[in-house]
Enzyme design. Structure first.
Site, mmCIF file in Angstrom:
data_model
loop_
_atom_site.group_PDB
_atom_site.id
_atom_site.type_symbol
_atom_site.label_atom_id
_atom_site.label_comp_id
_atom_site.label_asym_id
_atom_site.label_seq_id
_atom_site.Cartn_x
_atom_site.Cartn_y
_atom_site.Cartn_z
ATOM 1 C CD GLN A 117 -2.671 -1.198 2.583
ATOM 2 O OE1 GLN A 117 -2.122 -1.591 3.616
ATOM 3 N NE2 GLN A 117 -3.919 -0.792 2.559
ATOM 4 C CG ASN A 118 4.036 1.363 2.384
ATOM 5 O OD1 ASN A 118 2.996 1.694 2.950
ATOM 6 N ND2 ASN A 118 4.928 0.578 2.961
ATOM 7 C CG ASP A 120 7.909 3.558 0.792
ATOM 8 O OD1 ASP A 120 8.098 2.501 0.147
ATOM 9 O OD2 ASP A 120 7.499 3.569 1.971
ATOM 10 C CG HIS A 135 -2.668 2.742 -2.200
ATOM 11 N ND1 HIS A 135 -2.593 2.734 -0.823
ATOM 12 C CD2 HIS A 135 -3.789 2.050 -2.514
ATOM 13 C CE1 HIS A 135 -3.630 2.084 -0.322
ATOM 14 N NE2 HIS A 135 -4.362 1.652 -1.331
ATOM 15 C CB CYS A 143 -0.367 14.628 -18.157
ATOM 16 S SG CYS A 143 -1.422 15.951 -18.825
ATOM 17 C CB CYS A 194 1.469 18.067 -19.007
ATOM 18 S SG CYS A 194 1.931 16.799 -20.222
ATOM 19 C CB CYS A 197 -1.068 18.141 -23.564
ATOM 20 S SG CYS A 197 -1.595 17.662 -21.887
ATOM 21 C CB SER A 236 -4.210 0.418 10.643
ATOM 22 O OG SER A 236 -4.657 1.215 9.550
#
Length: 294
Positions: A117-118, A120, A135, A143, A194, A197, A236
């Site tokens: 879920q990290n 990093d 995630h 973009c 961006c 575009c 958690s």
């Protein structure tokens, strides 16, 4: 399915107490086929705070939601100013003993996969392969108009050039790489568009209130179906994005083991919850299994 901005969770039932017995975890790993699901708690020993543990960032910080980010330029300015400073610290974080232990389990063929879920990238930095970033990752930028991806380091360079001398005092760093700054401190910060575009740039992470891509969710469900057991590390399980895989494993009769110092929303589904610091606990398990940590 959208991630609800669930900022707290209170047990509605008496949950089983935590233990310090690591043998069930070692036994599951000896059997092989373990799927790891990790959360922010595995990265706290690398200097990245978690959301809900003791001293967690939610006590002082409300994460950016997708709705706020897309609705207002002011919200994007606040996010990018705070994230730009946070990235300087976040990007310097290094894997800790917990990440290295997971990598050692993988190298020894004891794991069927790693879902984190990290955002990093520390599992990969420690040597884990095929990590599913549930995630997303702060190391990428997307973009919202044309869908082009670019490296975060490139955006960091552009923001430095657009905001020379921007270096306010930071009160703290959060698990999403966001620094704690006041509204006054971000006034005048320039957000860059961006390069392809001119559209709005967003980190390639799932904000609170945003949907996890369905194909990614299904891939994780397939990993749960193929696994022998599920080992949850430092989560958690407050948000459904991770809890659903615990429920799936439990419903399929697969053992669920949790290493987390505090109670979790998935404890009632677990065979055991080990209430020990992750780095020490996983290093001990690696030692019991005779696995060296790089």
């Amino acid at each position: 399915m959208r991630m609800r901005p669930t900022l707290s969770w209170n047990p509605a039932e008496d949950l089983p107490p935590g233990t310090t017995d690591l043998e069930p975890v070692a036994a599951a790993l000896r059997a092989g086929g373990v799927l790891v699901l990790s959360g922010a708690g595995i990265s706290t020993e690398s200097g990245i705070p978690d959301y809900r543990g003791e001293g967690g960032s939610l006590s002082r910080h409300t994460p950016m939601t997708y709705q706020d980010f897309t609705a207002a330029a002011q919200a994007r300015r606040r996010y990018w100013a705070r994230s730009h400073l946070g990235w300087r610290t976040f990007g310097r974080a290094r894997p800790n003993a917990g990440h290295r232990a997971v990598a050692a389990f993988g190298r020894s063929g004891l794991l069927s996969g790693v879902v984190t879920q990290n955002v990093d990238g520390l599992h990969q930095a420690a040597g884990s392969e095929g990590v599913v970033e549930l995630h997303g990752s702060l190391a990428r930028v997307v973009c919202l108009s044309c869908g082009a991806f670019s490296p975060r380091r490139e955006l960091a360079r552009r923001l430095e050039e657009a905001n020379p001398g921007f270096a306010p005092v930071v009160a703290g760093i959060n698990p999403d790489g966001d620094a704690d700054l006041t509204d006054d401190q971000v006034t005048g910060f320039r957000v860059v568009p961006c390069t392809a575009c001119g559209g709005i740039l967003k980190p390639d992470v799932v904000f609170f209130g945003e949907a996890v891509p369905p194909q990614r969710v299904e891939h994780c469900r397939e990993l749960v179906r193929a696994a022998t057991s599920l080992l949850v590390l430092g989560s958690s399980l407050t948000v459904m994005s991770g809890l659903r895989f615990v429920r799936q494993a439990a419903q399929a009769g697969k053992p669920v083991l949790i290493v987390n110092r505090d109670q979790t929303r998935g404890d009632r589904h677990a065979l055991t919850r080990v209430a020990l610091p992750l780095g020490a606990a996983l290093s001990t398990v690696a030692l019991q299994l005779g696995l060296p940590l790089d």
